[in-house]
Design a protein around this motif. Structure first.
Motif, PDB file in Angstrom:
ATOM      1  N   LYS B  28       0.835  -1.208   0.000  1.00  0.00           N
ATOM      2  CA  LYS B  28       0.000   0.000   0.000  1.00  0.00           C
ATOM      3  C   LYS B  28       0.865   1.252   0.000  1.00  0.00           C
ATOM      4  O   LYS B  28       1.866   1.304   0.726  1.00  0.00           O
ATOM      5  CB  LYS B  28      -0.859   0.006   1.261  1.00  0.00           C
ATOM      6  N   GLU B  29       0.474   2.227  -0.782  1.00  0.00           N
ATOM      7  CA  GLU B  29       1.103   3.560  -0.770  1.00  0.00           C
ATOM      8  C   GLU B  29       2.584   3.540  -1.143  1.00  0.00           C
ATOM      9  O   GLU B  29       3.310   4.489  -0.900  1.00  0.00           O
ATOM     10  CB  GLU B  29       0.895   4.230   0.599  1.00  0.00           C
ATOM     11  N   GLU B  30       3.006   2.462  -1.731  1.00  0.00           N
ATOM     12  CA  GLU B  30       4.403   2.370  -2.140  1.00  0.00           C
ATOM     13  C   GLU B  30       4.567   2.923  -3.553  1.00  0.00           C
ATOM     14  O   GLU B  30       3.638   2.849  -4.367  1.00  0.00           O
ATOM     15  CB  GLU B  30       4.839   0.902  -2.116  1.00  0.00           C
ATOM     16  N   THR B  31       5.741   3.481  -3.865  1.00  0.00           N
ATOM     17  CA  THR B  31       6.016   3.930  -5.221  1.00  0.00           C
ATOM     18  C   THR B  31       7.154   3.100  -5.788  1.00  0.00           C
ATOM     19  O   THR B  31       8.239   3.060  -5.206  1.00  0.00           O
ATOM     20  CB  THR B  31       6.423   5.420  -5.241  1.00  0.00           C
ATOM     21  N   LYS B  32       6.869   2.421  -6.908  1.00  0.00           N
ATOM     22  CA  LYS B  32       7.935   1.684  -7.568  1.00  0.00           C
ATOM     23  C   LYS B  32       8.105   2.203  -8.987  1.00  0.00           C
ATOM     24  O   LYS B  32       7.119   2.523  -9.656  1.00  0.00           O
ATOM     25  CB  LYS B  32       7.616   0.186  -7.614  1.00  0.00           C
TER      26      LYS B  32
END
Lengths: 231, 251, 224
Positions: B28-32
């Motif tokens: 969740k809410e991670e940026t890759k």
């Protein structure tokens, strides 16, 4: 001479108006029915499976490959021999609608295919199903793009509805023939009829053009409209 | 359990194998950020995640649901996966506002007025409230892409997939779009395919380097940029840094 | 036996077919010749003349073919101009087609870049030579799809000559119907098939011609 023609015109007016009514009836009903037929066929061609697509192509090519008059003769003279009987007006309406459906299908297909494929992809990516995507994204654009072609089709139908005269529908051309046969003033009568068609053509082109302007959206169909403007 | 799990995805077009077993997870809410040479299957991977392309093999799981299962209602899933396209794909016949609200109206079945209020909020968020009534043809590329982002945001997605969102833009318009994306970091999960190394370095929680249809190496930006394990990764990052001038688009 | 009567009536259908082809050939010939002249006139002639041509086109495109037939065949004799039905039909088909064809050629002329005629002038050609050697060859090629379309329309429209009593396919069909009412459906289906094959063949041939004369880099679209 002039007053003579004036009174002649006035005497003919009731017949002409009567005929005009049938001409407009034929045109409006067959363009409307042809429109729904056309959309169905066009969607079938673009989105249908092989069988549906084949059926639609067959219908469109058969209708576009034969004259309207032959189609009317088959419906009006031919079908009664197998027990299907239509009145002249019914036969004309059916024939014109079936005919127009095939032509409308072809340019609607062109407009649908001219909507970039990314539009469908974007609609699907939002969670719309195929039908929703077609209805809310593809058709609103395709229909706008096809207005100039639709305008041409309307004019065609207006003029080709005169063929209904040959199977005894009392439309404008038939009334003209009737008046001329009784007065022997062929030239004046047919010139009069020609002028009426001409005015109808010009007026309806103008009206459709205004509708098109009213519905126009920046970036949609603009290029096409410019190219047809001069017609 | 990860929010998004991609397991061993394979995809071929005819004889050309584009993806050869790709796996990774996202929280969740991670940026890759996915980087890699052109033609390496990055965009195809994104399309396989929301099933715009169907993978030949492998699974995608979202919130514990297997979305590659043919029985899953993919339209329901796509509501939860936003997609931002390289060439925008705004609906040409709708104003900016309606572009953002149409998904709410027709897919989420929210009443028109409420949908448009929400759409207006999203347009404000991307700085385009003044352009609400304009049609796509009247917007600049950067504005179009911000509308595209607002359109995805309005659906309240779990994750937004960005497919080279700035590649079709003039250089001077890229910054605005990247600023908007940066402002979303940590608020919604983002999976971004891009060549903007500045963005990757400053915003990503993790960088995935893909080449030849597989993930070559992945890790936090700092590690990847300064201390990549594989020579191939170092070579690529060195070359693309020189090519795109990472300093200018620092994100 | 119906089949025998059908076979007996085939020669008369063949006669009708010949007339249909005759109408098509002369109609398209007249329409093409006049259409090219009109289009060239509208693009390159003096203003008043161009304007007259515009009116001619609008009027002829605004009148149904059947009414045009009636005007020529029934109307003109009233002022002493008499044509037989066949001539009247060819005139009607050709004149109307010329108005549509002019539009096709004009569209083609307009799509030729202005630089082409400037380049012709720069070689020392006069206007007429530039039109003939530079504009015409390009215009004709660009017009092939539109012309093909117009050709099949005219082919189908020959059936309207029935309305002024030309004994073409449709009229022969009616004669057979009168002689043997049972045959009516079969006969008109047969006529439909004949038209379909004619249109189909014409389309195939014209598409071949179109491909053969295509200029690299130029593509055009046909309208109904």
């Amino acid at each position: 001479m002039a007053t003579d023609f004036g009174s002649f015109f006035l005497n003919s007016l009731p017949n002409l108006l009567n005929g005009l009514g049938y001409t407009l009836l034929l045109t409006f009903i067959s363009i409307a029915v042809g429109f729904f037929l056309g959309i169905t066929l066009a969607l079938g061609r673009v989105y249908g499976n092989k069988i549906i697509n084949g059926f639609c192509v067959g219908y469109i090519e058969l209708i576009r490959g034969t004259p309207l008059l032959v189609q009317l003769f088959i419906i009006y003279f031919g079908l009664p021999s197998v027990g299907i009987i239509f009145s002249p007006l019914q036969a004309a309406l059916i024939g014109l609608a079936i005919n127009s459906g095939a032509y409308q299908a072809e340019y609607l297909r062109g407009s649908i295919q001219s909507v970039e494929s990314g539009q469908m992809t974007a609609a699907r990516s939002l969670g719309m199903n195929k039908l929703q995507s077609i209805r809310h994204v593809i058709l609103p654009q395709a229909l706008r793009i096809s207005i100039p072609a639709w305008s041409n089709e309307f004019i065609y139908l207006l003029q080709y509805s005169s063929i209904a005269y040959i199977i005894q529908v009392a439309e404008l051309t038939a009334e003209g023939k009737f008046i001329a046969a009784h007065t022997f003033r062929y030239l004046e009568v047919f010139a009069m009829i020609a002028v009426i068609y001409l005015v109808l053509t010009i007026v309806s082109t103008e009206i459709i053009d205004r509708i098109a302007k009213h519905l126009s959206i920046p970036g949609i169909g603009a290029a096409k409209r410019v190219s047809l403007r001069d017609i | 359990m990860a929010m998004l799990e991609v397991k061993d995805i394979y995809k071929a077009y005819g004889n050309v194998e584009v993806l050869k077993g790709v796996s990774f997870t996202m929280e969740k809410e991670e940026t890759k950020v996915i980087i890699g040479p052109s033609g390496t299957g990055k965009s195809t991977l994104l399309r396989c995640i929301n099933q715009l392309s169907l993978p030949n093999k492998g699974q995608v799981w979202l919130d514990g649901e297997e979305i590659t299962n043919p029985k899953t209602n993919i339209n329901k899933i796509r509501e939860k996966i936003g997609f931002v396209f390289q060439d925008f794909n705004l609906f040409n016949h709708l104003t900016a506002l309606r572009n953002v609200s149409i998904g709410l109206e027709k897919v989420k079945r929210i009443e028109k007025e409420a949908a448009q209020t929400r759409a207006m909020q999203e347009l404000t968020r991307v700085g385009l409230e003044a352009q609400a009534s304009q049609y796509p043809a009247q917007l600049s590329g950067g504005q179009k892409q911000r509308v595209g982002i607002a359109r995805a945001l309005a659906m309240d997605p779990d994750v937004i997939l960005f497919d080279e969102p700035t590649s079709a833009l003039d250089p001077e318009l890229i910054g605005d779009v990247l600023d908007v994306m940066k402002s979303l970091a940590g608020k919604v999960a983002m999976l971004v395919v891009t060549h903007e190394m500045g963005f990757a370095r400053n915003v990503a929680d993790e960088i995935i380097f893909m080449e030849g249809g597989v993930i070559v190496e992945q890790g936090p930006p700092k590690e990847m940029f300064t201390n990549a394990k594989l020579a191939r990764t170092r070579e690529f990052l060195g070359r693309i840094g020189a090519l795109y001038g990472e300093e200018e688009t620092g994100g | 036996m119906a089949l025998e009567t059908l076979i007996e009536s085939l020669p008369s259908l063949f006669d009708g077919l010949l007339i249909t082809l005759l109408l098509t050939a002369f109609g398209i010939l007249l329409g093409t010749t006049l259409g090219i002249v009109l289009a060239t006139g509208r693009s390159y002639a003096s203003r008043p003349l161009a304007y007259l041509i515009l009116i001619y086109e609008k009027v002829l495109r605004g009148i149904p073919l059947l009414v045009l037939f009636f005007l020529i065949y029934f109307g003109l004799p009233q002022i002493g101009i008499n044509f037989n039905a066949l001539t009247a039909a060819v005139l009607g088909l050709g004149l109307r087609s010329s108005a549509y064809q002019a539009q096709i050629y004009r569209g083609a002329i307009n799509s030729i870049p202005e630089g082409q005629i400037h380049a012709a002038y720069s070689l020392g050609m006069n206007k007429l030579k530039a039109i003939r050697h530079v504009i015409m060859p390009q215009m004709l090629r660009l017009s092939i799809p539109g012309w093909s379309n117009e050709f099949t329309i005219l082919l189908k429209d020959t059936s309207l000559a029935f309305g002024i009593g030309v004994i073409e396919l449709m009229r022969q069909g009616r004669y057979i119907q009168v002689r043997d009412p049972d045959l009516v459906l079969v006969v008109f289906l047969l006529i439909a098939l004949i038209f379909f094959l004619l249109v189909f063949t014409a389309n195939k041939i014209l598409r071949y011609v179109e491909k053969k004369y295509q200029m690299a880099g130029y593509q055009t679209e046909a309208h109904r």
